[in-house]
Design a protein around this motif. Sequence first.
Motif, PDB file in Angstrom:
ATOM      1  N   VAL A  84       0.852  -1.184   0.000  1.00 11.70           N
ATOM      2  CA  VAL A  84       0.000   0.000   0.000  1.00 11.70           C
ATOM      3  C   VAL A  84       0.893   1.241   0.000  1.00 11.70           C
ATOM      4  CG1 VAL A  84      -1.822   1.276   1.175  1.00 11.70           C
ATOM      5  CG2 VAL A  84      -1.787  -1.228   1.274  1.00 11.70           C
ATOM      6  N   ARG A  85       0.641   2.137  -0.941  1.00 10.20           N
ATOM      7  CA  ARG A  85       1.328   3.431  -0.976  1.00 10.20           C
ATOM      8  C   ARG A  85       0.266   4.521  -0.892  1.00 10.20           C
ATOM      9  NH1 ARG A  85       4.133   5.467  -6.319  1.00 10.20           N
ATOM     10  NH2 ARG A  85       1.992   6.221  -6.647  1.00 10.20           N
ATOM     11  N   ARG A  86       0.431   5.427   0.055  1.00 10.03           N
ATOM     12  CA  ARG A  86      -0.593   6.443   0.311  1.00 10.03           C
ATOM     13  C   ARG A  86       0.031   7.836   0.263  1.00 10.03           C
ATOM     14  NH1 ARG A  86      -2.995   4.380   4.706  1.00 10.03           N
ATOM     15  NH2 ARG A  86      -4.573   3.480   3.321  1.00 10.03           N
ATOM     16  N   VAL A 109      -9.606  24.389   9.496  1.00 11.58           N
ATOM     17  CA  VAL A 109     -10.466  23.738   8.510  1.00 11.58           C
ATOM     18  C   VAL A 109      -9.575  23.095   7.446  1.00 11.58           C
ATOM     19  CG1 VAL A 109     -12.341  24.018   6.867  1.00 11.58           C
ATOM     20  CG2 VAL A 109     -12.254  25.464   8.917  1.00 11.58           C
ATOM     21  N   PRO A 110      -9.491  21.744   7.385  1.00 11.89           N
ATOM     22  CA  PRO A 110      -8.658  21.074   6.375  1.00 11.89           C
ATOM     23  C   PRO A 110      -9.491  20.515   5.225  1.00 11.89           C
ATOM     24  CG  PRO A 110      -9.113  19.558   8.165  1.00 11.89           C
ATOM     25  CD  PRO A 110      -9.904  20.826   8.458  1.00 11.89           C
ATOM     26  N   TYR A 111      -8.842  20.340   4.080  1.00  9.63           N
ATOM     27  CA  TYR A 111      -9.449  19.685   2.922  1.00  9.63           C
ATOM     28  C   TYR A 111      -8.427  18.689   2.395  1.00  9.63           C
ATOM     29  CZ  TYR A 111     -12.361  19.092  -1.236  1.00  9.63           C
ATOM     30  OH  TYR A 111     -13.171  18.566  -2.210  1.00  9.63           O
ATOM     31  N   LEU A 112      -8.838  17.436   2.171  1.00  7.76           N
ATOM     32  CA  LEU A 112      -7.906  16.375   1.836  1.00  7.76           C
ATOM     33  C   LEU A 112      -8.025  15.935   0.384  1.00  7.76           C
ATOM     34  CD1 LEU A 112      -8.071  16.198   5.021  1.00  7.76           C
ATOM     35  CD2 LEU A 112      -7.558  13.772   4.759  1.00  7.76           C
ATOM     36  N   TYR A 113      -6.857  15.750  -0.253  1.00 10.82           N
ATOM     37  CA  TYR A 113      -6.745  15.069  -1.540  1.00 10.82           C
ATOM     38  C   TYR A 113      -5.939  13.794  -1.287  1.00 10.82           C
ATOM     39  CZ  TYR A 113      -8.098  19.560  -3.622  1.00 10.82           C
ATOM     40  OH  TYR A 113      -8.759  20.722  -3.954  1.00 10.82           O
ATOM     41  N   ARG A 114      -6.564  12.627  -1.519  1.00  9.60           N
ATOM     42  CA  ARG A 114      -5.909  11.355  -1.227  1.00  9.60           C
ATOM     43  C   ARG A 114      -5.711  10.542  -2.500  1.00  9.60           C
ATOM     44  NH1 ARG A 114      -7.865   7.957   3.885  1.00  9.60           N
ATOM     45  NH2 ARG A 114      -6.405   6.604   2.777  1.00  9.60           N
ATOM     46  N   SER A 115      -4.566   9.865  -2.547  1.00 14.34           N
ATOM     47  CA  SER A 115      -4.276   8.947  -3.642  1.00 14.34           C
ATOM     48  C   SER A 115      -3.630   7.700  -3.045  1.00 14.34           C
ATOM     49  CB  SER A 115      -3.344   9.592  -4.668  1.00 14.34           C
ATOM     50  OG  SER A 115      -3.026   8.672  -5.707  1.00 14.34           O
ATOM     51  N   ASP A 116      -4.329   6.573  -3.122  1.00 15.21           N
ATOM     52  CA  ASP A 116      -3.830   5.309  -2.582  1.00 15.21           C
ATOM     53  C   ASP A 116      -3.540   4.341  -3.726  1.00 15.21           C
ATOM     54  OD1 ASP A 116      -4.442   6.551  -0.231  1.00 15.21           O
ATOM     55  OD2 ASP A 116      -5.460   4.823   0.664  1.00 15.21           O
ATOM     56  N   LYS A 117      -2.442   3.620  -3.596  1.00 18.00           N
ATOM     57  CA  LYS A 117      -2.050   2.614  -4.585  1.00 18.00           C
ATOM     58  C   LYS A 117      -1.948   1.266  -3.881  1.00 18.00           C
ATOM     59  CE  LYS A 117       1.887   1.254  -7.499  1.00 18.00           C
ATOM     60  NZ  LYS A 117       3.247   1.647  -7.936  1.00 18.00           N
ATOM     61  N   PHE A 118      -2.745   0.297  -4.333  1.00 15.75           N
ATOM     62  CA  PHE A 118      -2.760  -1.039  -3.749  1.00 15.75           C
ATOM     63  C   PHE A 118      -2.186  -2.027  -4.764  1.00 15.75           C
ATOM     64  CE2 PHE A 118      -6.266   1.375  -1.984  1.00 15.75           C
ATOM     65  CZ  PHE A 118      -6.156   1.154  -0.617  1.00 15.75           C
ATOM     66  N   ASP A 124       0.097 -17.808  -5.017  1.00 15.51           N
ATOM     67  CA  ASP A 124       0.259 -18.676  -6.178  1.00 15.51           C
ATOM     68  C   ASP A 124       0.953 -17.859  -7.270  1.00 15.51           C
ATOM     69  OD1 ASP A 124       0.101 -20.304  -8.357  1.00 15.51           O
ATOM     70  OD2 ASP A 124      -2.006 -20.857  -8.048  1.00 15.51           O
ATOM     71  N   THR A 125       2.194 -18.212  -7.610  1.00 18.07           N
ATOM     72  CA  THR A 125       2.978 -17.424  -8.552  1.00 18.07           C
ATOM     73  C   THR A 125       2.433 -17.476  -9.971  1.00 18.07           C
ATOM     74  OG1 THR A 125       4.450 -19.326  -8.844  1.00 18.07           O
ATOM     75  CG2 THR A 125       5.089 -17.678  -7.194  1.00 18.07           C
ATOM     76  N   ASP A 126       1.488 -18.386 -10.254  1.00 15.73           N
ATOM     77  CA  ASP A 126       0.890 -18.437 -11.581  1.00 15.73           C
ATOM     78  C   ASP A 126      -0.072 -17.281 -11.822  1.00 15.73           C
ATOM     79  OD1 ASP A 126       2.290 -20.733 -12.139  1.00 15.73           O
ATOM     80  OD2 ASP A 126       0.663 -22.071 -11.489  1.00 15.73           O
ATOM     81  N   LEU A 127      -0.488 -16.632 -10.738  1.00 17.20           N
ATOM     82  CA  LEU A 127      -1.408 -15.508 -10.868  1.00 17.20           C
ATOM     83  C   LEU A 127      -0.626 -14.206 -10.793  1.00 17.20           C
ATOM     84  CD1 LEU A 127      -4.342 -16.696  -8.586  1.00 17.20           C
ATOM     85  CD2 LEU A 127      -4.222 -16.759 -11.085  1.00 17.20           C
ATOM     86  N   PRO A 128      -0.834 -13.301 -11.743  1.00 17.25           N
ATOM     87  CA  PRO A 128      -0.080 -12.043 -11.728  1.00 17.25           C
ATOM     88  C   PRO A 128      -0.583 -11.104 -10.645  1.00 17.25           C
ATOM     89  CG  PRO A 128      -1.700 -12.013 -13.489  1.00 17.25           C
ATOM     90  CD  PRO A 128      -1.755 -13.391 -12.887  1.00 17.25           C
ATOM     91  N   SER A 129       0.270 -10.178 -10.271  1.00 17.40           N
ATOM     92  CA  SER A 129      -0.139  -9.153  -9.315  1.00 17.40           C
ATOM     93  C   SER A 129      -1.006  -8.116 -10.026  1.00 17.40           C
ATOM     94  CB  SER A 129       1.081  -8.466  -8.698  1.00 17.40           C
ATOM     95  OG  SER A 129       1.842  -7.818  -9.703  1.00 17.40           O
ATOM     96  N   ARG A 130      -1.757  -7.384  -9.244  1.00 13.10           N
ATOM     97  CA  ARG A 130      -2.626  -6.356  -9.806  1.00 13.10           C
ATOM     98  C   ARG A 130      -2.489  -5.091  -8.985  1.00 13.10           C
ATOM     99  NH1 ARG A 130      -9.243  -6.467 -10.727  1.00 13.10           N
ATOM    100  NH2 ARG A 130      -9.414  -4.303 -11.433  1.00 13.10           N
ATOM    101  N   THR A 131      -2.354  -3.981  -9.658  1.00 10.59           N
ATOM    102  CA  THR A 131      -2.229  -2.682  -9.005  1.00 10.59           C
ATOM    103  C   THR A 131      -3.501  -1.875  -9.224  1.00 10.59           C
ATOM    104  OG1 THR A 131       0.172  -2.642  -9.295  1.00 10.59           O
ATOM    105  CG2 THR A 131      -0.921  -0.539  -8.869  1.00 10.59           C
ATOM    106  N   THR A 132      -4.047  -1.355  -8.126  1.00 12.02           N
ATOM    107  CA  THR A 132      -5.276  -0.577  -8.176  1.00 12.02           C
ATOM    108  C   THR A 132      -5.011   0.816  -7.621  1.00 12.02           C
ATOM    109  OG1 THR A 132      -6.560  -2.597  -7.800  1.00 12.02           O
ATOM    110  CG2 THR A 132      -7.700  -0.494  -7.489  1.00 12.02           C
ATOM    111  N   TYR A 133      -5.417   1.839  -8.358  1.00 13.09           N
ATOM    112  CA  TYR A 133      -5.272   3.227  -7.918  1.00 13.09           C
ATOM    113  C   TYR A 133      -6.640   3.763  -7.497  1.00 13.09           C
ATOM    114  CZ  TYR A 133      -0.690   3.110 -10.214  1.00 13.09           C
ATOM    115  OH  TYR A 133       0.593   2.802 -10.579  1.00 13.09           O
TER     116      TYR A 133
END
Length: 328
Positions: A84-86, A109-118, A124-133
């Motif tokens: 996880v990258r945040r 008073v705060p306002y947030l801009y968030r970007s998370d990368k999963f 099982d190494t036969d299945l590829p990894s997947r990245t979700t933004y």
Amino acid sequence: MRFLIGIFSIAILLHLALLPALAQTESSGPETSLIADAGGSWAGKRSLIIEPGLQYMHNSSNRIDLTGLTLPGLVIGLIQVEKVRRDILTPSLSLRFGVSEFFQVNLRVPYLYRSDKFTNRPGDTDLPSRTTYVDDQGLGDIEGGILFHLLKETPSRPQVIAGLKAKSRTGRDPYGLATQLATPGTHVPAELPTGTGHWALEPYVTILKVVDPAVLFANLGYFYHMERTIDGIGKVDPSDSVNLSFGIGYALNDKLALSTAFEQKIYSRAQVNGNKIAETDPVVATLLLGATYAFSQRTAMNVTLGVGLTEDSPDLQVSINFPIRFSF
């Protein structure tokens, strides 16, 4: 109530602001502090400080989830490896108004801009990894508070300021958010929270001592999260924390000053329906480095760098603030 057990510390999260304690000395250096966000900065009688600010925070972590039966040397089931990258960008507007010589009110008073990368990868190494933004934004939790000037500084004693800060839940709750499928059996958020979903109180005390041209400071307090009943979950009591920080601010000349501080937050475990939840009691420690440049007696620029010292701490925090003082 539990928040009366202790008194809260400087949280900062790391912003620099003007510190009148330096102005009260004969030093010609600019005013400096690392305690504005915790409510330790004193505006002065009939003075208003308007402070627009911008903070950037980055954090990354790796997590391995095991679903199944673990035997010596063998795992039967599904292994999920998640990275996880945040990144969070928070513009904010803070107001500090000195009603009298001994009383002050604060608002942020705060306002947030968030970007998370999963990044999810099945064992099982036969299945590829997947990245979700996932990107999201929204109003954060508005904070307000009051300060009391308990003791003025003398040659034999420090300045003592006490206060109470309240945090609302105006930001988006972390409960009931939509999710999406990342890899077989693994879901990640489809939307992100901008608040904690709970009201909180923060009683604290700040101690300041001028040793011209430097200022020594220490803060101690207790952050109390109020429990709340959530539909489909039950009674949720988030983690509370004991907060401690101390540091030094020192003027180099009449325009530039530097600050160094250490901040630590020790959390209790969260509870759901009276049951304590494992891995919800992190220890967060941060090294804070700050600089203040005074454009004039009314305006300044404060820059703060925060570096995490434990695995539970944000990797990096950078903030820039522009306090502007008005006197009436």
